[in-house]
Design a protein around this motif. Structure first.
Motif, PDB file in Angstrom:
ATOM      1  N   UNK A 471       3.180  23.684   2.038  1.00  7.08           N
ATOM      2  CA  UNK A 471       2.095  24.671   1.947  1.00  7.08           C
ATOM      3  C   UNK A 471       0.770  24.033   2.358  1.00  7.08           C
ATOM      4  N   UNK A 472       0.098  24.585   3.361  1.00  4.28           N
ATOM      5  CA  UNK A 472      -1.212  24.039   3.743  1.00  4.28           C
ATOM      6  C   UNK A 472      -2.237  24.266   2.642  1.00  4.28           C
ATOM      7  N   UNK A 473      -3.077  23.279   2.350  1.00  6.68           N
ATOM      8  CA  UNK A 473      -4.062  23.437   1.270  1.00  6.68           C
ATOM      9  C   UNK A 473      -5.189  24.374   1.685  1.00  6.68           C
ATOM     10  N   UNK A 474      -5.917  24.911   0.733  1.00  9.39           N
ATOM     11  CA  UNK A 474      -7.084  25.742   1.074  1.00  9.39           C
ATOM     12  C   UNK A 474      -8.107  24.930   1.862  1.00  9.39           C
ATOM     13  N   UNK A 475      -8.818  25.586   2.769  1.00 13.34           N
ATOM     14  CA  UNK A 475      -9.803  24.886   3.587  1.00 13.34           C
ATOM     15  C   UNK A 475     -10.898  24.243   2.744  1.00 13.34           C
ATOM     16  N   UNK A 476     -11.269  24.909   1.663  1.00 16.45           N
ATOM     17  CA  UNK A 476     -12.334  24.368   0.806  1.00 16.45           C
ATOM     18  C   UNK A 476     -11.849  23.176  -0.016  1.00 16.45           C
TER      19      UNK A 476
END
Length: 517
Positions: A471-476
């Motif tokens: 799962x890609x992490x949130x951009x922030x």
């Protein structure tokens, strides 16, 4: 004959797993300009072969210390020189000054991987085998092979040595030192540990248990008789060992001081693992107390580097003091092995400039007591491997991690039936439980509680492993998953530290220990 057949099969299986892992990626593969630890080891070979000893640790036009400058003790440099000499005979391009920087090829990868295999076969694996055969508890020699299998299949060390890339020499030498002390060969054990310390300064994690155990033996023998003689012999052995290792640098005080500055760069601050990262993004989250606290308090911004050093020293010292005092007053081989675990874990959690790979300095001593507390040892070794996940993902070692970790758990379940060994007695907590009798009503349910916590821990690590990989992490929050792994692992390690100290402090019997006289 049968015992050696079983052990041979064990070693062959361990070597096969190592070979399979070595076929994959390594640290920094194809990632200029710094590449990774693989390039660091290759670069040290380049430097030690082409430059005179007096330039190995100094910044010069031929030795840019900002590009993987040597920052380990002399034995690492000598080992690099030996590897470089062989590399030069095979292909001079591998260690050519300047032009070999970032060199990558299949033949060179094979050579580098082979050097790690040789180190394993000559130093680490023999120490494990002899240690397992020396265990008093292993009356059936089949037990020795199963114990060796669990130790040799520990995934954390395999993935770092044969995947990420590093040599097992310092840990192997430390194991030889433990083996020597278990046979009362104190002088040989001192030599072996001095060699380990002069290969990697992180062996300081184990130095206090060695010191306290041997000092305690001297006290027991009497400092007016045999104890004083032993103390003098030990001091002389340590002095001669250090002089031999540092002799090429001993002609110039500035040389020695420069090596020490390289070994202990205190100006970097607490977060050594971030030294090659940008100020705003650090991919290497370490599962110790400082990185975990930095989620809430930006320690680097509120405390000066010098204060950080003093704070970490004070907390580390206080956390390892009880185990060291107990070992000095009541020296025993069993207490020594548990103190190795406790003190190394204190260093990992609280000391200065900790790298995530330093958890191996705790894990190897835990391997030494896997026959005594198989449940807790297996749990710790699984958590320690999980704590390396961000580094393994960065090195593209997800598949080896996903295969070796469950395989290790399965071997431990089959070898020790760990889920059936969760009682207070099995966990070496009987004396502690008796001291709480009448105060803690839930202690009767202790085995079921521990087993439930273990399964919950496995589930949490499994979920975070899948999320971190898929799962890609949130951009922030680009470091969300590495931070989650670090914090979860750190909480585990803090609880393990309490557990190991309880075992040490409430152990008054020192079962199975021969009297020191």
């Amino acid at each position: 004959m049968e015992k050696w057949s079983l052990m041979t099969l064990t070693v062959l299986l361990a070597l096969t797993v190592r070979w399979a892992v070595s076929l994959g990626s390594y640290s920094g593969a194809g990632k200029p300009p710094m590449y990774g630890d693989y390039e660091a080891q290759r670069h040290w070979q380049e430097i030690t072969y082409n430059l005179p000893i007096r330039q190995w640790y100094f910044n010069t036009s031929d030795n840019n210390l900002q590009y993987w400058g040597l920052d380990y003790p002399p034995l690492t440099a000598y080992h690099s020189f030996v590897c470089a000499y062989i590399a030069k005979l095979i292909n001079p391009d591998w260690v050519a000054l300047h032009t070999s920087r970032g060199y990558e090829s299949q033949p060179h990868k094979l050579f580098m991987r082979t050097t790690v295999f040789v180190a394993d076969l000559l130093v680490y694996i023999p120490a494990v085998i002899l240690y397992c055969f020396s265990l008093k508890e292993t009356s059936a020699k089949k037990k020795a092979s199963t114990c060796a299998l669990c130790i040799l299949l520990y995934p954390g060390l395999i993935l770092i040595d044969h995947g990420h890339f590093q040599y097992p020499l310092s840990l192997g030498l430390a194991l030889w030192a433990v083996l020597c002390l278990s046979h009362d060969w104190d002088l040989l054990g001192s030599v072996a540990f001095c060699l380990a310390l002069n290969y990697k300064q992180m062996e300081l994690y184990h130095s206090l248990p060695f010191f306290c155990y041997l000092l305690g033996k001297c006290f027991k023998k009497g400092l007016k008789g045999k104890g004083l003689v032993l103390l003098a012999k030990l001091a002389g052995t340590v002095l001669v060992s250090f002089v031999a290792c540092w002799l090429p640098f001993g002609t110039d005080v500035e040389q020695i001081m420069q090596v020490l500055r390289r070994l202990f760069p205190i100006d970097r601050g607490l977060f050594e693992a971030c030294m090659f990262s940008s100020p705003t993004h650090c991919p290497d989250k370490v599962a110790n107390i400082w990185c975990s606290l930095s989620v809430l308090i930006k320690i680097k911004n509120v405390i000066s580097p010098r204060t950080q050093l003093k704070l970490s020293f004070a907390v580390t010292f206080l956390s390892l003091l009880p185990a060291c005092i107990k070992l000095t007053v009541q020296p025993s081989l069993r207490g020594f092995k548990f103190a190795l675990v406790s003190c190394a874990l204190s260093f990992f959690l609280f000391s200065f400039q900790v790298h995530e790979k330093s958890i191996l300095l705790v894990s190897v001593p835990v391997c030494l007591i896997i026959n005594e507390i198989p449940f807790m040892a297996t749990w710790f070794l699984l958590v320690s491997t999980f704590s390396l996940l961000p580094l393994l993902l960065k090195d593209e070692l997800l598949l080896p991690y996903a295969v070796t970790t469950p395989a290790f758990l399965a071997v431990c379940l089959a070898s020790f039936s760990i889920l059936e060994k969760t009682s207070a007695e099995d966990l070496q907590l009987k004396a502690f439980s008796l001291s709480l009798k009448g105060y803690v009503s839930w202690f009767k349910s202790f085995p079921r509680i521990v087993k439930s916590l273990f399964l919950l821990s496995l589930s949490l690590m499994g979920v975070l492993s899948v999320l971190g990989a898929a799962v890609p992490p949130p951009q922030r929050l680009p470091d969300l998953f590495p931070l989650a792994v670090a914090v979860v692992s750190c909480l585990h390690f803090l609880l393990f530290l309490v557990y190991f100290n309880v075992v040490i402090l409430w152990d008054s019997k020192n079962r199975g220990q021969k009297k020191i006289s």
